[in-house]
Write a protein that holds these residues in place. Structure first.
Motif, mmCIF file in Angstrom:
data_model
loop_
_atom_site.group_PDB
_atom_site.id
_atom_site.type_symbol
_atom_site.label_atom_id
_atom_site.label_comp_id
_atom_site.label_asym_id
_atom_site.label_seq_id
_atom_site.Cartn_x
_atom_site.Cartn_y
_atom_site.Cartn_z
ATOM 1 N N ARG A 84 6.404 28.747 17.889
ATOM 2 C CA ARG A 84 6.795 28.200 16.674
ATOM 3 C C ARG A 84 6.275 29.413 15.568
ATOM 4 O O ARG A 84 5.390 30.331 16.011
ATOM 5 C CB ARG A 84 5.748 27.054 16.232
ATOM 6 C CG ARG A 84 5.985 25.655 17.134
ATOM 7 C CD ARG A 84 5.868 24.560 16.230
ATOM 8 N NE ARG A 84 4.507 24.372 15.722
ATOM 9 C CZ ARG A 84 3.962 24.770 14.622
ATOM 10 N NH1 ARG A 84 4.914 25.008 13.532
ATOM 11 N NH2 ARG A 84 2.894 24.394 14.415
ATOM 12 N N LYS A 85 6.892 29.308 14.318
ATOM 13 C CA LYS A 85 6.448 30.262 13.288
ATOM 14 C C LYS A 85 5.303 29.569 12.700
ATOM 15 O O LYS A 85 5.445 29.022 11.575
ATOM 16 C CB LYS A 85 7.477 30.503 12.435
ATOM 17 C CG LYS A 85 8.809 31.257 13.289
ATOM 18 C CD LYS A 85 9.984 31.201 12.290
ATOM 19 C CE LYS A 85 10.675 30.138 12.377
ATOM 20 N NZ LYS A 85 12.084 29.716 11.922
ATOM 21 N N LEU A 86 4.030 29.753 13.034
ATOM 22 C CA LEU A 86 2.903 29.523 12.409
ATOM 23 C C LEU A 86 2.771 29.941 11.001
ATOM 24 O O LEU A 86 2.104 29.079 10.196
ATOM 25 C CB LEU A 86 1.650 29.893 13.349
ATOM 26 C CG LEU A 86 1.412 28.933 14.473
ATOM 27 C CD1 LEU A 86 0.318 29.253 15.393
ATOM 28 C CD2 LEU A 86 1.476 27.455 14.161
ATOM 29 N N ALA A 87 3.186 31.081 10.887
ATOM 30 C CA ALA A 87 3.041 31.629 9.291
ATOM 31 C C ALA A 87 3.799 30.869 8.379
ATOM 32 O O ALA A 87 3.331 30.603 7.030
ATOM 33 C CB ALA A 87 3.311 33.075 9.353
ATOM 34 N N LYS A 88 4.841 30.375 8.612
ATOM 35 C CA LYS A 88 5.643 29.544 7.882
ATOM 36 C C LYS A 88 5.505 28.121 7.909
ATOM 37 O O LYS A 88 5.318 27.580 6.581
ATOM 38 C CB LYS A 88 7.222 29.770 8.154
ATOM 39 C CG LYS A 88 7.798 31.271 7.794
ATOM 40 C CD LYS A 88 9.327 31.305 7.807
ATOM 41 C CE LYS A 88 9.570 32.553 7.583
ATOM 42 N NZ LYS A 88 11.091 33.135 7.972
ATOM 43 N N VAL A 89 5.211 27.783 8.827
ATOM 44 C CA VAL A 89 5.004 26.100 8.975
ATOM 45 C C VAL A 89 3.483 26.073 9.831
ATOM 46 O O VAL A 89 3.555 25.738 10.802
ATOM 47 C CB VAL A 89 5.738 25.350 9.506
ATOM 48 C CG1 VAL A 89 5.635 23.824 9.418
ATOM 49 C CG2 VAL A 89 7.339 25.576 8.639
ATOM 50 N N PRO A 90 2.402 26.274 9.000
ATOM 51 C CA PRO A 90 1.160 26.308 9.825
ATOM 52 C C PRO A 90 0.738 24.943 10.499
ATOM 53 O O PRO A 90 -0.235 24.957 11.449
ATOM 54 C CB PRO A 90 0.064 26.812 8.476
ATOM 55 C CG PRO A 90 0.648 26.525 7.429
ATOM 56 C CD PRO A 90 2.255 26.626 7.572
ATOM 57 N N PHE A 91 1.043 23.852 9.783
ATOM 58 C CA PHE A 91 1.075 22.592 10.363
ATOM 59 C C PHE A 91 1.818 21.591 10.470
ATOM 60 O O PHE A 91 2.762 21.506 9.517
ATOM 61 C CB PHE A 91 -0.341 21.992 9.477
ATOM 62 C CG PHE A 91 -0.899 20.677 9.850
ATOM 63 C CD1 PHE A 91 -1.469 20.567 10.962
ATOM 64 C CD2 PHE A 91 -1.023 19.583 9.037
ATOM 65 C CE1 PHE A 91 -2.008 19.256 11.609
ATOM 66 C CE2 PHE A 91 -1.428 18.649 9.272
ATOM 67 C CZ PHE A 91 -2.135 18.072 10.620
#
Ligand SMILES: [Zn+2]
Length: 163
Positions: A23-30
């Motif tokens: 996943r792209k954690l920077a864009k959708v951290p949670f």
């Protein structure tokens, strides 16, 4: 699924669910399937200080998006804003399309467009609830690895909540 649930019930620690795809954690951290919603925190594309709290309610498919200060998202008007789209994309990476669709009780069309398969109902869900879960989630990331049970996590059956 039942095997999963049973495994969870026999353990006193909550296992972190590994994403199906990276996943792209920077864009959708949670992102989580909890409280009868697909919900999460999405970074603003333009302002690094701002985040959006977005959700899709299971069953009714009501869409909600606002900033962490509870300001309504200006882009959510009867169709999903880009935050909700990003949240849905990341949820599919995290949980897989089948599980997300089952949780939201949505029949996904053959083209695989989850958002396009929802009703376009807009409903404002208070951001504070989701945001405080996000902050708690961050706090637990800082708890050192341990096999000892964390008493508070008994209240957060992360796997048991998703059926
Ligand atoms: Zn939005």
């Amino acid at each position: 699924m039942d095997a999963d649930r049973t495994a969870w019930e026999q353990r006193s620690v909550v296992r972190v669910v590994a994403p199906v795809e990276p996943r792209k954690l920077a864009k959708v951290p949670f992102v989580e399937l909890a409280d009868g919603r697909l919900q999460g925190v999405v970074s603003s594309g333009s302002d690094i200080e701002r985040v959006y709290v977005s959700s899709i309610t299971a069953g009714t498919h009501a869409l909600s998006c606002s900033t962490n200060n509870n300001r309504p998202c200006g882009a959510l008007h009867g169709y999903a804003c880009k935050h909700i789209r990003m949240l849905a994309d990341e949820a599919v990476l995290q949980y897989g399309m089948d599980r997300v669709a089952r949780y939201l009780r949505v029949e996904v069309a053959e083209d695989g467009d989850l958002i396009g398969s929802l009703n376009r109902l807009v409903e404002r869900t208070p951001a504070a609830v989701v945001f405080s879960r996000f902050l708690r989630h961050l706090a637990y990331l800082e708890v050192p690895d341990s096999t000892e049970p964390l008493a508070e996590l008994h209240w957060f059956p992360a796997m048991g909540a998703v059926r």
